[in-house]
Design a protein around this motif. Sequence first.
Motif, mmCIF file in Angstrom:
data_model
loop_
_atom_site.group_PDB
_atom_site.id
_atom_site.type_symbol
_atom_site.label_atom_id
_atom_site.label_comp_id
_atom_site.label_asym_id
_atom_site.label_seq_id
_atom_site.Cartn_x
_atom_site.Cartn_y
_atom_site.Cartn_z
ATOM 1 N N SER A 4 18.460 40.372 37.111
ATOM 2 C CA SER A 4 18.771 41.216 36.057
ATOM 3 C C SER A 4 17.971 41.860 35.549
ATOM 4 C CB SER A 4 19.727 40.206 35.462
ATOM 5 O OG SER A 4 20.190 40.988 34.116
ATOM 6 N N GLU A 5 18.361 42.503 34.184
ATOM 7 C CA GLU A 5 17.513 42.974 33.194
ATOM 8 C C GLU A 5 17.875 42.674 31.882
ATOM 9 O OE1 GLU A 5 17.906 47.053 34.234
ATOM 10 O OE2 GLU A 5 17.700 46.482 36.312
ATOM 11 N N SER A 6 16.866 42.849 30.921
ATOM 12 C CA SER A 6 16.889 42.498 29.214
ATOM 13 C C SER A 6 17.286 43.599 28.709
ATOM 14 C CB SER A 6 15.881 41.819 28.848
ATOM 15 O OG SER A 6 16.268 40.553 28.065
ATOM 16 N N ILE A 35 23.540 42.044 27.094
ATOM 17 C CA ILE A 35 24.888 42.027 27.131
ATOM 18 C C ILE A 35 25.838 41.272 26.223
ATOM 19 C CG2 ILE A 35 27.011 41.707 29.109
ATOM 20 C CD1 ILE A 35 24.906 42.295 31.236
ATOM 21 N N GLU A 113 18.284 40.137 36.305
ATOM 22 C CA GLU A 113 18.328 41.103 37.156
ATOM 23 C C GLU A 113 19.896 41.148 37.780
ATOM 24 O OE1 GLU A 113 14.846 41.073 39.452
ATOM 25 O OE2 GLU A 113 13.656 42.080 37.708
ATOM 26 N N HIS A 116 22.697 41.679 35.595
ATOM 27 C CA HIS A 116 22.504 43.117 35.016
ATOM 28 C C HIS A 116 23.167 44.222 36.016
ATOM 29 C CE1 HIS A 116 19.393 42.843 31.507
ATOM 30 N NE2 HIS A 116 20.675 42.290 31.235
ATOM 31 N N GLU A 117 22.958 43.746 37.407
ATOM 32 C CA GLU A 117 23.677 44.669 38.305
ATOM 33 C C GLU A 117 25.156 44.251 38.476
ATOM 34 O OE1 GLU A 117 24.233 47.371 41.033
ATOM 35 O OE2 GLU A 117 22.401 47.142 39.984
ATOM 36 N N TYR A 119 26.935 43.455 36.139
ATOM 37 C CA TYR A 119 27.485 44.292 34.853
ATOM 38 C C TYR A 119 27.603 45.788 35.223
ATOM 39 C CZ TYR A 119 28.550 45.594 30.024
ATOM 40 O OH TYR A 119 29.027 45.777 28.808
ATOM 41 N N ARG A 120 26.705 46.162 35.902
ATOM 42 C CA ARG A 120 26.837 47.706 36.205
ATOM 43 C C ARG A 120 27.966 47.937 37.184
ATOM 44 N NH1 ARG A 120 21.140 47.083 36.480
ATOM 45 N NH2 ARG A 120 20.052 48.101 34.897
ATOM 46 N N LEU A 134 19.154 48.471 30.417
ATOM 47 C CA LEU A 134 18.980 47.141 30.559
ATOM 48 C C LEU A 134 17.844 46.890 31.498
ATOM 49 C CD1 LEU A 134 22.678 46.288 32.014
ATOM 50 C CD2 LEU A 134 21.866 45.499 29.580
#
Length: 142
Positions: A4-6, A35, A113, A116-117, A119-120, A134
Amino acid sequence: MLNSESAASSGGPAHGQTGNRRAGNKKTCRFYVGIEQDPSFQVCRRLIGIGGSNMKKIIASAPDAKIRIRGRGSKYLEGPEEKESNEELMICISATTSASYEAAARLVKELLEWVHEEYRQFCRSHGLPEPRNLVVADSSGG
């Protein structure tokens, strides 16, 4: 699991992970999740994993590390008043060895990371605008 990502608007290294401080013999850092916790996506549940599987995987690879999810929506109660922090949702790492610190930081980055994916994909499937800010960042440059 992990990927995901921050939260970071500029993508600069001070966003995502802050800290990389030493408290005594401990190295510490924070990864901002980016998020908000809500009943639909349940980001905290995804971070923790079924039966705590994601956290257990990190600790198995980083036995000298402690991982804590704190901030809005975390249900982590802090201080003498035992209240949830009003800060942005984050994953905090502290470790007494460099090896555990590095392993935990790497696995938390992978976890973010992945979340986040997820969530996308969630946003796309629910007709919500896809987040563009993100980013998983590390203020220590690593």
